[in-house]
Design a protein around this motif. Sequence first.
Motif, PDB file in Angstrom:
ATOM      1  N   GLU A  27     128.955  -3.805  28.165  1.00 58.85           N
ATOM      2  CA  GLU A  27     129.015  -3.236  26.806  1.00 58.85           C
ATOM      3  C   GLU A  27     128.874  -1.719  26.850  1.00 58.85           C
ATOM      4  O   GLU A  27     129.586  -1.004  26.141  1.00 58.85           O
ATOM      5  CB  GLU A  27     127.919  -3.833  25.919  1.00 58.85           C
ATOM      6  N   ILE A  28     127.952  -1.239  27.676  1.00 62.42           N
ATOM      7  CA  ILE A  28     127.758   0.209  27.813  1.00 62.42           C
ATOM      8  C   ILE A  28     129.042   0.858  28.316  1.00 62.42           C
ATOM      9  O   ILE A  28     129.479   1.888  27.806  1.00 62.42           O
ATOM     10  CB  ILE A  28     126.574   0.509  28.754  1.00 62.42           C
ATOM     11  N   ARG A  29     129.658   0.222  29.311  1.00 69.78           N
ATOM     12  CA  ARG A  29     130.898   0.774  29.879  1.00 69.78           C
ATOM     13  C   ARG A  29     132.027   0.782  28.843  1.00 69.78           C
ATOM     14  O   ARG A  29     132.680   1.801  28.629  1.00 69.78           O
ATOM     15  CB  ARG A  29     131.311  -0.032  31.107  1.00 69.78           C
ATOM     16  N   LYS A  30     132.232  -0.342  28.184  1.00 71.00           N
ATOM     17  CA  LYS A  30     133.362  -0.469  27.261  1.00 71.00           C
ATOM     18  C   LYS A  30     133.196   0.360  25.991  1.00 71.00           C
ATOM     19  O   LYS A  30     134.120   1.052  25.571  1.00 71.00           O
ATOM     20  CB  LYS A  30     133.572  -1.930  26.879  1.00 71.00           C
ATOM     21  N   ASN A  31     132.027   0.250  25.355  1.00 74.73           N
ATOM     22  CA  ASN A  31     131.833   0.901  24.059  1.00 74.73           C
ATOM     23  C   ASN A  31     131.008   2.180  24.122  1.00 74.73           C
ATOM     24  O   ASN A  31     130.727   2.781  23.082  1.00 74.73           O
ATOM     25  CB  ASN A  31     131.177  -0.084  23.083  1.00 74.73           C
ATOM     26  N   GLY A  32     130.625   2.567  25.332  1.00 77.56           N
ATOM     27  CA  GLY A  32     129.894   3.815  25.501  1.00 77.56           C
ATOM     28  C   GLY A  32     130.663   4.810  26.343  1.00 77.56           C
ATOM     29  O   GLY A  32     130.830   5.955  25.965  1.00 77.56           O
ATOM     30  N   PHE A  33     131.151   4.356  27.504  1.00 74.46           N
ATOM     31  CA  PHE A  33     131.840   5.270  28.412  1.00 74.46           C
ATOM     32  C   PHE A  33     133.327   5.388  28.093  1.00 74.46           C
ATOM     33  O   PHE A  33     133.858   6.478  27.974  1.00 74.46           O
ATOM     34  CB  PHE A  33     131.689   4.821  29.871  1.00 74.46           C
ATOM     35  N   MET A  34     134.004   4.245  27.991  1.00 71.74           N
ATOM     36  CA  MET A  34     135.460   4.260  27.887  1.00 71.74           C
ATOM     37  C   MET A  34     135.963   4.633  26.487  1.00 71.74           C
ATOM     38  O   MET A  34     136.872   5.437  26.358  1.00 71.74           O
ATOM     39  CB  MET A  34     136.022   2.907  28.314  1.00 71.74           C
ATOM     40  N   GLN A  35     135.409   4.015  25.477  1.00 73.01           N
ATOM     41  CA  GLN A  35     135.784   4.311  24.088  1.00 73.01           C
ATOM     42  C   GLN A  35     134.498   4.394  23.276  1.00 73.01           C
ATOM     43  O   GLN A  35     134.118   3.418  22.624  1.00 73.01           O
ATOM     44  CB  GLN A  35     136.712   3.233  23.536  1.00 73.01           C
ATOM     45  N   PRO A  36     133.824   5.546  23.345  1.00 73.90           N
ATOM     46  CA  PRO A  36     132.507   5.668  22.714  1.00 73.90           C
ATOM     47  C   PRO A  36     132.511   5.316  21.224  1.00 73.90           C
ATOM     48  O   PRO A  36     133.253   5.892  20.444  1.00 73.90           O
ATOM     49  CB  PRO A  36     132.145   7.137  22.928  1.00 73.90           C
ATOM     50  N   ASP A  37     131.709   4.337  20.892  1.00 73.77           N
ATOM     51  CA  ASP A  37     131.548   3.898  19.510  1.00 73.77           C
ATOM     52  C   ASP A  37     130.122   3.391  19.366  1.00 73.77           C
ATOM     53  O   ASP A  37     129.800   2.272  19.792  1.00 73.77           O
ATOM     54  CB  ASP A  37     132.563   2.798  19.185  1.00 73.77           C
ATOM     55  N   LYS A  38     129.274   4.223  18.785  1.00 74.01           N
ATOM     56  CA  LYS A  38     127.847   3.900  18.718  1.00 74.01           C
ATOM     57  C   LYS A  38     127.587   2.589  17.969  1.00 74.01           C
ATOM     58  O   LYS A  38     126.783   1.770  18.423  1.00 74.01           O
ATOM     59  CB  LYS A  38     127.070   5.041  18.067  1.00 74.01           C
ATOM     60  N   SER A  39     128.264   2.357  16.869  1.00 74.37           N
ATOM     61  CA  SER A  39     128.044   1.130  16.095  1.00 74.37           C
ATOM     62  C   SER A  39     128.419  -0.110  16.892  1.00 74.37           C
ATOM     63  O   SER A  39     127.674  -1.093  16.915  1.00 74.37           O
ATOM     64  CB  SER A  39     128.861   1.160  14.800  1.00 74.37           C
ATOM     65  N   LYS A  40     129.584  -0.083  17.557  1.00 75.31           N
ATOM     66  CA  LYS A  40     130.000  -1.218  18.376  1.00 75.31           C
ATOM     67  C   LYS A  40     129.049  -1.426  19.546  1.00 75.31           C
ATOM     68  O   LYS A  40     128.758  -2.555  19.925  1.00 75.31           O
ATOM     69  CB  LYS A  40     131.417  -0.995  18.915  1.00 75.31           C
ATOM     70  N   LEU A  41     128.573  -0.322  20.123  1.00 74.84           N
ATOM     71  CA  LEU A  41     127.660  -0.421  21.252  1.00 74.84           C
ATOM     72  C   LEU A  41     126.335  -1.049  20.825  1.00 74.84           C
ATOM     73  O   LEU A  41     125.825  -1.949  21.490  1.00 74.84           O
ATOM     74  CB  LEU A  41     127.444   0.947  21.897  1.00 74.84           C
ATOM     75  N   VAL A  42     125.785  -0.606  19.720  1.00 67.41           N
ATOM     76  CA  VAL A  42     124.537  -1.196  19.215  1.00 67.41           C
ATOM     77  C   VAL A  42     124.736  -2.687  18.965  1.00 67.41           C
ATOM     78  O   VAL A  42     123.922  -3.518  19.388  1.00 67.41           O
ATOM     79  CB  VAL A  42     124.060  -0.487  17.926  1.00 67.41           C
ATOM     80  N   GLU A  43     125.829  -3.041  18.305  1.00 62.14           N
ATOM     81  CA  GLU A  43     126.118  -4.452  18.031  1.00 62.14           C
ATOM     82  C   GLU A  43     126.266  -5.254  19.327  1.00 62.14           C
ATOM     83  O   GLU A  43     125.729  -6.354  19.451  1.00 62.14           O
ATOM     84  CB  GLU A  43     127.402  -4.555  17.211  1.00 62.14           C
ATOM     85  N   GLY A  44     126.963  -4.684  20.302  1.00 58.35           N
ATOM     86  CA  GLY A  44     127.182  -5.369  21.574  1.00 58.35           C
ATOM     87  C   GLY A  44     125.927  -5.546  22.405  1.00 58.35           C
ATOM     88  O   GLY A  44     125.816  -6.493  23.178  1.00 58.35           O
ATOM     89  N   LEU A  45     124.976  -4.633  22.258  1.00 56.71           N
ATOM     90  CA  LEU A  45     123.740  -4.703  23.043  1.00 56.71           C
ATOM     91  C   LEU A  45     122.674  -5.598  22.423  1.00 56.71           C
ATOM     92  O   LEU A  45     121.734  -5.999  23.106  1.00 56.71           O
ATOM     93  CB  LEU A  45     123.164  -3.290  23.233  1.00 56.71           C
ATOM     94  N   THR A  46     122.810  -5.909  21.162  1.00 53.61           N
ATOM     95  CA  THR A  46     121.774  -6.644  20.447  1.00 53.61           C
ATOM     96  C   THR A  46     121.424  -7.982  21.102  1.00 53.61           C
ATOM     97  O   THR A  46     120.251  -8.337  21.202  1.00 53.61           O
ATOM     98  CB  THR A  46     122.187  -6.846  18.975  1.00 53.61           C
TER      99      THR A  46
END
Length: 145
Positions: A27-46
């Motif tokens: 999740e960090i790689r996909k929604n943080g590194f590759m296509q940064p999206d804080k909302s998606k990252l928070v949702e994905g990490l929950t």
Amino acid sequence: MGRRKEYIDTLTLTKDDLYKARRAQAEIRKNGFMQPDKSKLVEGLTDFATVLSLMFKLPTPVTLAAGVISAVGSMVPSEIDTLTSVSIQGEDFLDEVYDFLYDNPKYDLVEVKLPFLEFIDEGFRIVQGKGIVTKVHAGSGWIIL
């Protein structure tokens, strides 16, 4: 660009920890590194919040996502490509260890030495490659490998 540090840390993990750590790093790689999206990252990490402190050093999806987005914001594309590559290598190793525990249900814990890349200023770390399994635990105790 923030400060970085590479080091080895020894962790004792369950099969569930390995699964969640690998998924959280993806999740960090996909929604943080590759296509940064804080909302998606928070949702994905929950769903993986129970391993965030242990594996990544930040205790909540919100704080980890903020650190990741901050770190990536100061990087050039070639640095992000390198970061993505080492993250995938770390995920692959976590998958290997998970598969080992899955295929050998007599073991309930594994001790691994993991190579970490820490983002000091942002307060988080990722597994950045292949580690070493040092011990496995079965009902009768630890077995040194």
